[in-house]
Design a protein around this motif. Structure first.
Motif, PDB file in Angstrom:
ATOM      1  N   ALA A  15       0.894  -1.249   0.083  1.00 59.15           N
ATOM      2  CA  ALA A  15       0.092   0.018  -0.084  1.00 59.15           C
ATOM      3  C   ALA A  15       0.861   1.208   0.063  1.00 59.15           C
ATOM      4  CB  ALA A  15      -1.052  -0.107   1.404  1.00 59.15           C
ATOM      5  N   ASP A  16       1.942   1.435   0.751  1.00 61.39           N
ATOM      6  CA  ASP A  16       2.867   2.476   0.900  1.00 61.39           C
ATOM      7  C   ASP A  16       3.289   2.549  -0.629  1.00 61.39           C
ATOM      8  OD1 ASP A  16       4.209   4.450   2.425  1.00 61.39           O
ATOM      9  OD2 ASP A  16       5.844   3.480   1.828  1.00 61.39           O
ATOM     10  N   CYS A  17       3.836   1.522  -1.118  1.00 60.02           N
ATOM     11  CA  CYS A  17       4.435   1.791  -2.470  1.00 60.02           C
ATOM     12  C   CYS A  17       3.299   2.195  -3.546  1.00 60.02           C
ATOM     13  CB  CYS A  17       4.822   0.393  -3.201  1.00 60.02           C
ATOM     14  SG  CYS A  17       6.152  -0.393  -2.476  1.00 60.02           S
ATOM     15  N   GLY A  18       2.150   1.972  -3.433  1.00 63.61           N
ATOM     16  CA  GLY A  18       1.155   2.322  -4.309  1.00 63.61           C
ATOM     17  C   GLY A  18       0.824   4.004  -3.988  1.00 63.61           C
ATOM     18  N   ARG A  19       0.832   4.446  -2.824  1.00 68.19           N
ATOM     19  CA  ARG A  19       0.604   5.664  -2.517  1.00 68.19           C
ATOM     20  C   ARG A  19       1.577   6.708  -2.999  1.00 68.19           C
ATOM     21  NH1 ARG A  19      -1.335   3.311   2.588  1.00 68.19           N
ATOM     22  NH2 ARG A  19       0.801   3.760   3.422  1.00 68.19           N
ATOM     23  N   LYS A  20       2.770   5.953  -2.758  1.00 66.56           N
ATOM     24  CA  LYS A  20       4.125   7.085  -3.326  1.00 66.56           C
ATOM     25  C   LYS A  20       4.273   6.951  -4.825  1.00 66.56           C
ATOM     26  CE  LYS A  20       6.663   6.422   1.057  1.00 66.56           C
ATOM     27  NZ  LYS A  20       7.814   5.777   1.561  1.00 66.56           N
ATOM     28  N   TYR A  21       3.929   5.815  -5.360  1.00 63.11           N
ATOM     29  CA  TYR A  21       4.466   5.765  -6.796  1.00 63.11           C
ATOM     30  C   TYR A  21       3.299   5.075  -7.637  1.00 63.11           C
ATOM     31  CZ  TYR A  21       8.774   6.053  -4.171  1.00 63.11           C
ATOM     32  OH  TYR A  21       9.757   6.271  -3.335  1.00 63.11           O
ATOM     33  N   GLY A  22       1.997   5.251  -7.324  1.00 62.57           N
ATOM     34  CA  GLY A  22       1.023   4.874  -8.108  1.00 62.57           C
ATOM     35  C   GLY A  22       0.966   4.961  -9.589  1.00 62.57           C
ATOM     36  N   GLY A  23       1.456   6.135 -10.023  1.00 64.27           N
ATOM     37  CA  GLY A  23       1.611   6.115 -11.509  1.00 64.27           C
ATOM     38  C   GLY A  23       2.657   5.943 -12.134  1.00 64.27           C
ATOM     39  N   TYR A  24       3.821   5.424 -11.320  1.00 68.23           N
ATOM     40  CA  TYR A  24       4.777   4.938 -11.772  1.00 68.23           C
ATOM     41  C   TYR A  24       5.097   3.304 -11.822  1.00 68.23           C
ATOM     42  CZ  TYR A  24      10.110   4.925 -11.994  1.00 68.23           C
ATOM     43  OH  TYR A  24      11.512   4.882 -12.274  1.00 68.23           O
ATOM     44  N   LEU A  25       4.511   2.779 -10.927  1.00 68.19           N
ATOM     45  CA  LEU A  25       4.479   1.149 -10.594  1.00 68.19           C
ATOM     46  C   LEU A  25       4.312   0.433 -11.749  1.00 68.19           C
ATOM     47  CD1 LEU A  25       3.433   0.707  -6.988  1.00 68.19           C
ATOM     48  CD2 LEU A  25       5.799   0.885  -7.898  1.00 68.19           C
ATOM     49  N   PRO A  26       3.096   0.828 -12.507  1.00 67.22           N
ATOM     50  CA  PRO A  26       2.695   0.109 -13.608  1.00 67.22           C
ATOM     51  C   PRO A  26       3.548  -0.192 -14.767  1.00 67.22           C
ATOM     52  CG  PRO A  26       0.889   1.381 -13.034  1.00 67.22           C
ATOM     53  CD  PRO A  26       2.177   1.817 -12.210  1.00 67.22           C
ATOM     54  N   HIS A  27       4.794   0.780 -14.704  1.00 68.23           N
ATOM     55  CA  HIS A  27       5.591   0.851 -15.918  1.00 68.23           C
ATOM     56  C   HIS A  27       7.140   0.249 -15.500  1.00 68.23           C
ATOM     57  CE1 HIS A  27       2.521   3.043 -17.853  1.00 68.23           C
ATOM     58  NE2 HIS A  27       2.546   4.026 -16.734  1.00 68.23           N
ATOM     59  N   ILE A  28       7.226  -0.256 -14.161  1.00 63.70           N
ATOM     60  CA  ILE A  28       8.403  -0.803 -13.896  1.00 63.70           C
ATOM     61  C   ILE A  28       8.463  -2.240 -14.066  1.00 63.70           C
ATOM     62  CG2 ILE A  28      10.056  -1.157 -11.992  1.00 63.70           C
ATOM     63  CD1 ILE A  28       9.286   1.613 -10.688  1.00 63.70           C
ATOM     64  N   LYS A  29       8.772  -2.688 -15.279  1.00 61.54           N
ATOM     65  CA  LYS A  29       8.699  -4.104 -15.355  1.00 61.54           C
ATOM     66  C   LYS A  29       9.700  -4.501 -16.545  1.00 61.54           C
ATOM     67  CE  LYS A  29       5.270  -3.366 -19.197  1.00 61.54           C
ATOM     68  NZ  LYS A  29       3.867  -3.760 -19.931  1.00 61.54           N
ATOM     69  N   THR A  30      10.104  -5.609 -16.622  1.00 63.39           N
ATOM     70  CA  THR A  30      11.229  -6.325 -17.431  1.00 63.39           C
ATOM     71  C   THR A  30      11.163  -5.692 -18.875  1.00 63.39           C
ATOM     72  OG1 THR A  30      11.683  -7.963 -15.779  1.00 63.39           O
ATOM     73  CG2 THR A  30      12.698  -8.189 -18.091  1.00 63.39           C
ATOM     74  N   GLU A  31       9.991  -5.882 -19.396  1.00 64.50           N
ATOM     75  CA  GLU A  31      10.007  -5.370 -20.910  1.00 64.50           C
ATOM     76  C   GLU A  31      10.176  -3.985 -21.143  1.00 64.50           C
ATOM     77  OE1 GLU A  31       6.320  -7.906 -22.948  1.00 64.50           O
ATOM     78  OE2 GLU A  31       5.894  -6.773 -20.996  1.00 64.50           O
ATOM     79  N   ASN A  32       9.996  -3.033 -20.256  1.00 61.00           N
ATOM     80  CA  ASN A  32      10.179  -1.761 -20.241  1.00 61.00           C
ATOM     81  C   ASN A  32      11.687  -1.417 -20.000  1.00 61.00           C
ATOM     82  OD1 ASN A  32       7.730  -0.714 -20.995  1.00 61.00           O
ATOM     83  ND2 ASN A  32       6.965  -0.246 -18.957  1.00 61.00           N
ATOM     84  N   VAL A  33      12.287  -2.239 -19.170  1.00 61.79           N
ATOM     85  CA  VAL A  33      13.756  -2.024 -19.083  1.00 61.79           C
ATOM     86  C   VAL A  33      14.563  -2.540 -20.190  1.00 61.79           C
ATOM     87  CG1 VAL A  33      15.913  -2.914 -17.674  1.00 61.79           C
ATOM     88  CG2 VAL A  33      13.765  -2.466 -16.407  1.00 61.79           C
ATOM     89  N   ALA A  34      13.847  -3.479 -20.941  1.00 61.65           N
ATOM     90  CA  ALA A  34      14.466  -4.098 -22.277  1.00 61.65           C
ATOM     91  C   ALA A  34      14.455  -2.897 -23.184  1.00 61.65           C
ATOM     92  CB  ALA A  34      13.708  -5.168 -22.557  1.00 61.65           C
ATOM     93  N   ARG A  35      13.051  -2.155 -23.276  1.00 55.93           N
ATOM     94  CA  ARG A  35      13.010  -1.218 -24.298  1.00 55.93           C
ATOM     95  C   ARG A  35      14.069   0.356 -23.782  1.00 55.93           C
ATOM     96  NH1 ARG A  35       7.376  -2.680 -23.069  1.00 55.93           N
ATOM     97  NH2 ARG A  35       6.607  -3.836 -24.923  1.00 55.93           N
ATOM     98  N   ASP A  36      14.303   0.175 -22.689  1.00 56.53           N
ATOM     99  CA  ASP A  36      15.270   1.364 -22.182  1.00 56.53           C
ATOM    100  C   ASP A  36      16.682   1.095 -22.739  1.00 56.53           C
ATOM    101  OD1 ASP A  36      13.290   2.537 -20.616  1.00 56.53           O
ATOM    102  OD2 ASP A  36      13.832   1.915 -18.831  1.00 56.53           O
ATOM    103  N   MET A  37      16.966  -0.396 -22.657  1.00 56.91           N
ATOM    104  CA  MET A  37      18.309  -0.478 -23.337  1.00 56.91           C
ATOM    105  C   MET A  37      18.236  -0.351 -24.696  1.00 56.91           C
ATOM    106  SD  MET A  37      18.561  -4.361 -21.230  1.00 56.91           S
ATOM    107  CE  MET A  37      19.715  -5.015 -22.529  1.00 56.91           C
TER     108      MET A  37
END
Length: 559
Positions: free
Chosen positions: A210-232
Motif C-alpha cells: 500500500a505504501d508503494c502504491g501511495r507513493k508511486y501509483g503512476g510509476y509502478l505500472p511501468h516498472i517491468k522487465t519489458e520496459n527495461v528492455a525497451r530502455d536498453m
C-alpha cells in the motif's frame, strides 16, 4: 529474485550485509588456456558476423545531444568512489512506451570507452541482476584484467553500465515503507508458529504494498522487465549503434532473454551467466530456490564438519546442522545486540552460503564463535542494517517481480506450498522466501501478462553459463532457456554451486576463457546434444590455508 532477489556483491537482496573487499582473484588466464583447466567439447564455431565500425563523429554528435558524458564524481551519492575513472551521463526515456511523447524518466549511465579503436567491437550493456541491482560500477569489473577478462579483449568495447528504472541514480528512484525490511530491531521469526503469526506478516506485506502504491501509483505500472528492455534499446540508439552486445547475471539473464525476444536483430553478442528459468517466473522460481538453497546449506554443513578441528561444530553434516539451528534458537531467545534474531540469522547465512562457497570461511567462524564461544563479534562485524540502497533494491525488486507475472492471491496456496516444503525439512530458506515476496499478493498494479520468451528470426548466437548446484537459479532453468534459444551454447560448470561464475569473485579460469574467446571474435563452443561444453568448478575453500582466510569476505550473491 533470489530469489528472493537475484543480484551480486553490490546490488544485494540481502537485508544486512556490509560491503566487504572482494575476494582475492586468480591470476589472469589467457584466452588459449581453456583446455588445460578442464574445458571439454573443444571444437568451436565462429558466429556473429563482421565487426561494427566505431561510432562516426556525426553519430557521436547525435549521441552527445542525448547523453552528455562527463567524468563521474569522486564521491557519488549512491556509489561513493566506486565510479572513479568512468564517464557518467543520463538518457531521457518514455515512462510509458505507449505514450512516447508523454512523461519521461532519466536513466543514469556510465561508460568505460574502448581503447583499441582499431579493432572496435561496439558497446556492451551490463546488468548484475536483482531485479533492483545497481549497474553503474559494472564497467570497471569488465575492464579490470584481474577479474578475468584479458585487456586485449575488453579494450575493444565500450562498456555501458546503467541503473534500471527505479534504481538508485535513475530518476525517479523508489523506496517504500522501510519498516518492512528494517524495523530497527530484530524482526519476528520468519517461521510462523500459528495462523496468528501468518496474519501479522501478511499485515506487514499489505502495508508495504500500500505504501508503494501511495507513493508511486503512476510509476509502478511501468516498472517491468519489458520496459527495461525497451530502455536498453533506447540506450543503443542514443549511442549510435545498429547492434548492442549484452552481459547479464542472474535476473540479468532474464532481462537478456526478454531483450533477445523483443529485439533479436539488435543483438550482436550476448552472455547469460546463471540463467533464470523462463518457464517458472516468478512464483515457481521461489519454490525451486528453496529446494536448491537447502541442499547447498547441507553442503556447507558437511564442509564445516570436515574441519571440525577448527570450528568444533560436529564431525558430520547432521551434527553441524543441529548446531546451526541451535544458534538460530539462541538468537531468537535473545537477539544479538537487539538486532540479529532468527530471521536475520536466516537472511544472513542462507542468503549467502546457500549461493556461493567463497564466504564459507568467514561465516563458519562467525557461527562457531557464537555457538561454541558465545562470542558474536565476528557475526556483528559482518552484519549491518539495511541502508537506503538496500531499501531501494527491495522496492525495485518488488515492483518488477510483482508486475511481470501474476502471483497467487489466496494465502492458502502459499501456506500449502511454502509450509509444505518446510514440513518436509526444506527449511533454511523457505519461510524467508515466502515473506520476501508476500507483498506481491497485495501489489497495487496489474500483474502480467508475462513477457514472451524464445528465439525469433534474426537472433545471433548466445552464450549461457550455469553451475550444477546454483541455489538462486537452479540448473533446469538453463536447460529450458537453452531449448528456447536453439542458437545458444550452454556451458556447464559440473559440480559447481556458485551463482555468478564468470568475471566474478569466483573467477573460474575455464569459464572466463570461453567468455573471452566469444567476446574477442564471436567464437562459441561447437553445438552438441544437450550441454555444449563443460568446465570443472573451483574447489571449496580450505580454511587451513592463510589465503582462504584472507579471501573470505561477505559479498551478496549475484542474483
Amino acid at each position: 529474485m533470489p530469489q528472493a532477489g537475484l543480484t551480486d556483491e553490490s546490488g544485494r537482496k540481502r537485508r544486512g550485509i556490509r560491503m566487504g573487499e572482494e575476494s582475492r582473484v586468480r591470476k589472469l588466464v589467457l584466452i588459449t588456456a581453456a583446455v588445460s583447466v578442464g574445458l571439454t567439447g573443444t571444437a568451436v564455431a565462429a558466429t556473429t558476423g563482421s565487426s561494427p565500425a566505431a561510432p562516426s563523429r556525426q553519430a557521436e554528435q547525435v549521441s552527445a545531444g542525448r547523453i552528455a558524458w562527463t567524468p563521474c564524481p569522486e564521491n557519488d551519492r549512491w556509489q561513493g568512489a566506486a565510479l572513479k575513472g568512468l564517464e557518467c551521463g543520463t538518457l531521457s526515456v518514455p515512462l510509458d512506451y505507449r505514450r512516447p511523447r508523454g512523461k519521461k524518466l532519466k536513466v543514469a549511465l556510465t561508460r568505460a570507452r574502448a581503447t583499441d579503436t582499431k579493432n572496435y567491437q561496439g558497446i556492451v550493456l551490463l546488468n548484475r541482476g536483482g531485479p533492483g541491482g545497481a549497474g553503474r560500477d559494472l564497467p570497471l569489473r569488465f575492464t579490470n584484467p584481474a577479474r578475468g577478462l584479458p585487456k586485449e579483449v575488453s579494450a575493444k568495447y565500450d562498456w555501458i553500465g546503467f541503473d534500471p528504472r527505479g534504481v538508485q541514480a535513475t530518476e525517479p528512484s523508489i523506496v517504500c515503507d522501510p519498516s518492512f525490511q528494517w524495523p530497527g530491531k530484530a524482526r519476528a521469526d520468519f517461521v510462523p508458529a500459528s495462523q496468528r503469526d501468518e496474519r501479522a506478516w501478511l499485515r506487514k506485506a499489505r502495508k508495504y504494498a500500500a505504501d508503494c502504491g501511495r507513493k508511486y501509483g503512476g510509476y509502478l505500472p511501468h516498472i517491468k522487465t519489458e520496459n527495461v528492455a525497451r530502455d536498453m534499446d533506447e540506450i543503443r540508439k542514443a549511442l549510435g549503434q545498429k547492434k548492442t552486445s549484452y552481459f547479464g547475471y542472474s535476473y540479468g539473464t532474464f532481462l537478456g532473454q526478454v531483450y533477445a525476444s523483443m529485439f533479436p536483430r539488435h543483438l550482436r553478442r550476448i552472455v547469460l551467466d546463471s540463467v533464470v528459468n523462463p518457464a517458472r517466473f516468478w512464483y515457481g522460481t521461489q519454490l525451486d530456490q528453496n529446494v536448491a538453497v537447502d541442499k547447498n546449506m547441507k553442503r556447507f554443513f558437511a564442509w564445516i564438519a570436515k574441519y571440525d578441528s577448527i570450528y568444533h561444530l560436529g564431525t558430520t553434516q547432521r551434527a553441524v546442522e543441529r548446531k546451526y539451528y541451535q544458534g538460530r534458537a539462541k538468537a531468537k531467545a535473545k537477539p544479538i545486540n537487539g538486532l540479529i534474531g532468527p530471521s536475520e540469522w536466516d537472511d544472513f547465512f542462507a542468503n549467502s552460503d546457500g549461493y556461493r562457497n567463497y564466504t564459507w570461511v568467514a561465516h563458519a567462524k562467525a557461527i562457531s564463535d557464537y555457538v561454541v564461544k558465545n562470542d558474536p563479534k565476528a557475526l556483528l562485524e559482518l552484519w549491518g542494517p539495511l541502508d537506503e540502497a538496500g531499501q531501494n533494491f527491495f522496492a525495485v525488486y518488488s515492483a518488477v517481480q510483482c508486475r511481470d507475472a501474476a502471483w497467487p492471491k489466496n494465502w492458502k496456496t502459499w501456506r500449502k506450498d511454502f509450509g509444505g516444503q518446510h514440513k518436509r525439512g526444506i527449511r533454511a530458506f523457505t519461510w524467508y522466501n515466502a515473506w520476501f515476496n508476500a507483498q506481491c499478493i497485495f501489489w497495487p498494479t496489474q500483474q502480467g501478462p508475462k513477457p514472451k520468451i524464445g528465439a525469433t528470426k534474426g537472433l545471433a548466437g548466445m552464450l549461457m553459463l550455469q553451475s550444477t548446484h546454483d541455489g538462486a537459479t537452479p540448473f533446469p532453468g538453463a536447460v529450458e532457456a537453452h531449448r528456447r534459444f536453439p542458437a545458444s551454447r550452454l556451458v556447464h560448470e559440473v559440480g559447481g554451486m556458485n551463482h555468478g561464475i564468470s568475471i566474478s569473485p569466483n573467477n573460474n579460469a575455464c569459464i572466463n576463457a570461453i567468455v573471452a574467446r566469444y567476446l574477442n571474435d564471436g567464437t562459441l563452443p561447437a553445438s552438441r546434444r544437450g550441454v555444449d561444453a563443460t568446465c570443472r568448478p573451483n574447489p571449496h575453500p580450505d580454511p587451513t590455508k592463510p589465503a582462504a582466510a584472507a579471501a573470505a569476505v561477505s559479498e551478496a550473491p549475484i542474483r
